[in-house]
Design a protein around this motif. Structure first.
Motif, PDB file in Angstrom:
ATOM      1  N   UNK A  17       0.817  -1.202   0.000  1.00 51.44           N
ATOM      2  CA  UNK A  17       0.000   0.000   0.000  1.00 51.44           C
ATOM      3  C   UNK A  17       0.857   1.261   0.000  1.00 51.44           C
ATOM      4  N   UNK A  18       2.055   1.192   0.584  1.00 49.05           N
ATOM      5  CA  UNK A  18       2.967   2.349   0.618  1.00 49.05           C
ATOM      6  C   UNK A  18       4.406   1.850   0.658  1.00 49.05           C
ATOM      7  N   UNK A  19       4.768   1.021  -0.315  1.00 51.05           N
ATOM      8  CA  UNK A  19       6.060   0.336  -0.278  1.00 51.05           C
ATOM      9  C   UNK A  19       7.247   1.293  -0.332  1.00 51.05           C
ATOM     10  N   UNK A  20       7.164   2.356  -1.147  1.00 52.22           N
ATOM     11  CA  UNK A  20       8.283   3.293  -1.255  1.00 52.22           C
ATOM     12  C   UNK A  20       8.549   3.978   0.086  1.00 52.22           C
ATOM     13  N   UNK A  21       7.507   4.403   0.756  1.00 59.92           N
ATOM     14  CA  UNK A  21       7.636   5.068   2.055  1.00 59.92           C
ATOM     15  C   UNK A  21       8.219   4.118   3.097  1.00 59.92           C
ATOM     16  N   UNK A  22       7.703   2.896   3.133  1.00 60.40           N
ATOM     17  CA  UNK A  22       8.165   1.925   4.123  1.00 60.40           C
ATOM     18  C   UNK A  22       9.622   1.538   3.866  1.00 60.40           C
ATOM     19  N   UNK A  23       9.959   1.308   2.588  1.00 65.10           N
ATOM     20  CA  UNK A  23      11.344   0.950   2.272  1.00 65.10           C
ATOM     21  C   UNK A  23      12.296   2.077   2.636  1.00 65.10           C
ATOM     22  N   UNK A  24      11.892   3.318   2.419  1.00 65.52           N
ATOM     23  CA  UNK A  24      12.711   4.468   2.782  1.00 65.52           C
ATOM     24  C   UNK A  24      12.940   4.523   4.292  1.00 65.52           C
ATOM     25  N   UNK A  25      11.908   4.222   5.057  1.00 63.84           N
ATOM     26  CA  UNK A  25      12.038   4.201   6.521  1.00 63.84           C
ATOM     27  C   UNK A  25      12.984   3.099   6.969  1.00 63.84           C
ATOM     28  N   UNK A  26      12.858   1.908   6.370  1.00 69.55           N
ATOM     29  CA  UNK A  26      13.776   0.815   6.695  1.00 69.55           C
ATOM     30  C   UNK A  26      15.221   1.224   6.403  1.00 69.55           C
ATOM     31  N   UNK A  99      17.268  -4.518  -2.529  1.00 72.17           N
ATOM     32  CA  UNK A  99      17.585  -4.484  -1.097  1.00 72.17           C
ATOM     33  C   UNK A  99      16.735  -5.496  -0.329  1.00 72.17           C
ATOM     34  N   UNK A 100      17.377  -6.191   0.612  1.00 70.47           N
ATOM     35  CA  UNK A 100      16.664  -7.122   1.491  1.00 70.47           C
ATOM     36  C   UNK A 100      17.001  -6.777   2.932  1.00 70.47           C
ATOM     37  N   UNK A 101      15.966  -6.542   3.722  1.00 68.36           N
ATOM     38  CA  UNK A 101      16.111  -6.142   5.119  1.00 68.36           C
ATOM     39  C   UNK A 101      15.809  -7.334   6.026  1.00 68.36           C
ATOM     40  N   UNK A 102      16.525  -7.402   7.156  1.00 68.24           N
ATOM     41  CA  UNK A 102      16.384  -8.529   8.071  1.00 68.24           C
ATOM     42  C   UNK A 102      16.028  -8.033   9.468  1.00 68.24           C
ATOM     43  N   UNK A 103      15.060  -8.731  10.092  1.00 72.50           N
ATOM     44  CA  UNK A 103      14.585  -8.386  11.418  1.00 72.50           C
ATOM     45  C   UNK A 103      14.622  -9.645  12.281  1.00 72.50           C
ATOM     46  N   UNK A 104      15.277  -9.575  13.423  1.00 67.48           N
ATOM     47  CA  UNK A 104      15.510 -10.736  14.271  1.00 67.48           C
ATOM     48  C   UNK A 104      14.493 -10.746  15.401  1.00 67.48           C
ATOM     49  N   UNK A 111      12.503 -11.426   6.772  1.00 64.65           N
ATOM     50  CA  UNK A 111      13.185 -10.661   5.721  1.00 64.65           C
ATOM     51  C   UNK A 111      12.147 -10.066   4.782  1.00 64.65           C
ATOM     52  N   UNK A 112      12.470  -8.858   4.299  1.00 64.37           N
ATOM     53  CA  UNK A 112      11.590  -8.159   3.376  1.00 64.37           C
ATOM     54  C   UNK A 112      12.443  -7.676   2.210  1.00 64.37           C
ATOM     55  N   UNK A 113      12.095  -8.110   1.010  1.00 65.04           N
ATOM     56  CA  UNK A 113      12.882  -7.856  -0.193  1.00 65.04           C
ATOM     57  C   UNK A 113      12.184  -6.835  -1.080  1.00 65.04           C
ATOM     58  N   UNK A 114      12.926  -5.798  -1.460  1.00 69.21           N
ATOM     59  CA  UNK A 114      12.420  -4.770  -2.355  1.00 69.21           C
ATOM     60  C   UNK A 114      13.239  -4.769  -3.639  1.00 69.21           C
TER      61      UNK A 114
END
Length: 203
Positions: A17-26, A99-104, A111-114
């Motif tokens: 719904x707001x992937x660009x905003x969320x990816x920027x925050x990550x 980019x792939x982000x990792x959260x433990x 993981x969330x891949x953009x």
């Protein structure tokens, strides 16, 4: 794993719904908190067991800075506990970065891949297990979902049972990823399908 898939599907849809905003925050969070980074030509770290080997790659060459020929360059961002927070994978130009982000989270790694540009989130995944020996990897992606079950002999990974399905399909697809060793070192990775077809993925 059905409940995990439902959770991942919901998260995927929310991020879209707001992937660009969320990816920027990550990205800003990682840039303000990472302890150090490592650069390599080709992949050089795995989150999932033998992940880049399963894609047919050998360990990449360590670099001190980004190379002029940027294609297939990886940058790994670590926290102070030596855990990877973000993996960047460069394409043909320095404007093309996946980019792939990792959260433990407890005994799981989310993981969330953009994909590069404004393509949105590619997949949301969950690696489930204990310490360095995961039991399952579950992923919900743009085109479908997959569940990997890791099978061990003592602490040695010998097989991954995979079932996956594209969203428009009605039937699941099954295959096995088999690992062969020589004196304790990984020697071969072979995909085996129910119809008897086999393909060697590594080396």
């Amino acid at each position: 794993m059905i409940n995990e898939l439902k959770i991942l599907k919901k998260k995927y849809e929310e991020i879209m719904l707001s992937s660009a905003k969320i990816e920027s925050e990550y990205f800003q969070t990682v840039m303000s908190s990472y302890a150090y980074k490592k650069i390599s030509k080709g992949p050089s770290f795995n989150i999932k067991p033998f992940d880049f080997q399963q894609a047919g790659f050998k360990k990449g060459r360590d670099l001190k800075v980004l190379p002029k020929v940027i294609d297939n360059t990886y940058v790994y961002y670590f926290n102070s506990e030596n855990k990877i927070l973000l993996t960047e994978n460069y394409g043909e130009t320095d404007n093309f970065i996946n980019r792939e982000y990792y959260f433990y989270r407890g005994n799981c790694i989310e993981s969330i891949y953009f994909g590069s540009g404004n393509s949105g989130v590619g997949n949301v995944s969950l690696l489930i297990g204990i310490k360095e020996r995961p039991n399952y990897w579950v992923t919900y992606a743009t085109y479908g979902y997959a569940i990997w079950e890791y099978i061990y002999n003592d602490d040695i990974l010998v097989e991954i049972n995979v079932k996956c399905k594209e969203h428009e399909q009605t039937e699941l697809t099954f295959f096995k990823t088999c690992f062969e060793y020589n004196h304790g070192e990984l020697n071969k990775i072979i995909l085996k399908y129910p119809n008897g077809y086999e393909v060697q993925r590594y080396p």
